[in-house]
Design an enzyme around this catalytic site. Sequence first.
Site, PDB file in Angstrom:
ATOM      1  CE1 TYR A 123      15.537  32.722   4.617  1.00 23.96           C
ATOM      2  CE2 TYR A 123      15.472  30.320   4.383  1.00 23.96           C
ATOM      3  CZ  TYR A 123      15.408  31.595   3.826  1.00 23.96           C
ATOM      4  OH  TYR A 123      15.214  31.720   2.481  1.00 23.96           O
TER       5      TYR A 123
ATOM      6  CE  LYS B 230      -0.262   0.136   5.029  1.00 26.99           C
ATOM      7  NZ  LYS B 230      -0.899  -0.498   6.181  1.00 26.99           N
TER       8      LYS B 230
HETATM    9  C1  LIG Z   1      -0.186  -1.672   6.723  1.00 34.11           C
HETATM   10  C2  LIG Z   1      -0.836  -2.920   7.113  1.00 34.11           C
HETATM   11  C3  LIG Z   1      -0.090  -4.092   7.325  1.00 34.11           C
HETATM   12  C4  LIG Z   1       1.409  -4.123   7.358  1.00 34.11           C
HETATM   13  O1  LIG Z   1       1.867  -3.689   8.615  1.00 34.11           O
HETATM   14  P1  LIG Z   1       3.431  -3.589   8.947  1.00 34.11           P
HETATM   15  O2  LIG Z   1       3.484  -3.147  10.354  1.00 34.11           O
HETATM   16  O3  LIG Z   1       3.979  -2.565   8.010  1.00 34.11           O
HETATM   17  O4  LIG Z   1       4.006  -4.929   8.697  1.00 34.11           O
HETATM   18  C5  LIG Z   1      -0.792  -5.266   7.555  1.00 34.11           C
HETATM   19  N1  LIG Z   1      -2.132  -5.276   7.602  1.00 34.11           N
HETATM   20  C6  LIG Z   1      -2.875  -4.169   7.428  1.00 34.11           C
HETATM   21  C7  LIG Z   1      -4.356  -4.251   7.501  1.00 34.11           C
HETATM   22  C8  LIG Z   1      -2.253  -2.964   7.187  1.00 34.11           C
HETATM   23  O5  LIG Z   1      -3.000  -1.854   7.022  1.00 34.11           O
END
Ligand SMILES: *Cc1c(COP(=O)(O)O)cnc(C)c1O
Length: 369
Positions: free
Chosen positions: A265, A36
């Site tokens: 800055y 994702k």
């Molecule tokens: C992002 C996600 C993961 C992966 O989690 P990690 O901690 O990055 O391994 C697994 N399951 C769901 C539903 C997620 O949203």
Amino acid sequence: MALDYNLLDVRVDLKAVRANYRLLQHRGRNCMAVVKADAYGHGLLEVARGLSLDGARMFAVGAVSEGVHLREAGLPGRILTLLGPQDMREAKAVAGQNLLPLIYRMDQLQMLAEATAGRPQQIALKLDTGMRRLGFSPEELPTLLDQLQKTKNLEPVLAMSHLATADEPDQAAFVQEQAACFQQCRTQFERRGLHLEYSLVNSAGLLGYPDLHFDIQRPGISLYGINPFLNTAWEAKGAGLQPTMTASAPVLQVHALRKGESISYGRTFTAEEDLTVAIVAMGYADGISRSLSNRSFVCLHGQRARILGRVCMQLTAVDVTALPHTVAGDTAWILGGSGAGAITANDLAQWWGTIPYEVFCLLGLNRRG
Ligand SMILES: *Cc1c(COP(=O)(O)O)cnc(C)c1O
């Protein structure tokens, strides 16, 4: 297309991502690669294609559009969409592209039933076992199961839930609470004669809780080289993962900063002795947070050089007094680099006041195609 104004060079080591996948697959046996958010900034298509070469046949994306993108690029296998479908257009895309939608609201069932017009469609069910984010609670399952009887062409094949504390060994009790709740949901499904696959664990769950692997494991951050147990009593459980992302930029100028002179800055840094500074072509326009002002480092010639004064939009000053051979054109690494001074995603996240997940996503926004 927008002009590419970033001199920050964000690179992904696909071989390392693939090696991490093989390690995780060895530990879990049936991994769904979580890609994702553009594969945590590493490049959705590149990562998914790379992992396919190592036999990956299951992927989890966020938005439906990410799933469509993978399918249009010809990626085979099971593609779970964690966020959708949101509307009729997405429901039709799910059906048309053979995506596996994660269902967490009752109205998504009607929408999908309408979009599929009686054609068979597999679905995944999201269960809330304690994260209190998305999903059906155990109490809602009877209603859900009744509804599923009415939408017969929708075939549930997978039930999943997500752990809130898997990466914190001192919160292992809550993991077990969630697991017990998940089991209870499973019993409800089985009593109604549903035979599903089950999936509970993320990276930390995969590495830390072999007894909770169920049918499918869902590693994300560990694919990208992060040991979720770093600096905990369970650190050894996540050993052997390789770093996957680097970010570097050229030095544009090197000059003296004399005792008493300030830099950048707001004059937030004043030299207490004569220094040599290098001006590096990176800044907050590249996703390098301004909160790193006066509190982070780059790696130059294998050593650490601290950031002096405020991080600017496209420029950052670093102290190279101890690195007198530094010249314009040298490479400064905000992530990665060589030798003792190499900077890990965990180092950078700590200086940044965040976690490696966010560092990857933000730097990934500036990854060149
Ligand atoms: C992002 C996600 C993961 C992966 O989690 P990690 O901690 O990055 O391994 C697994 N399951 C769901 C539903 C997620 O949203």
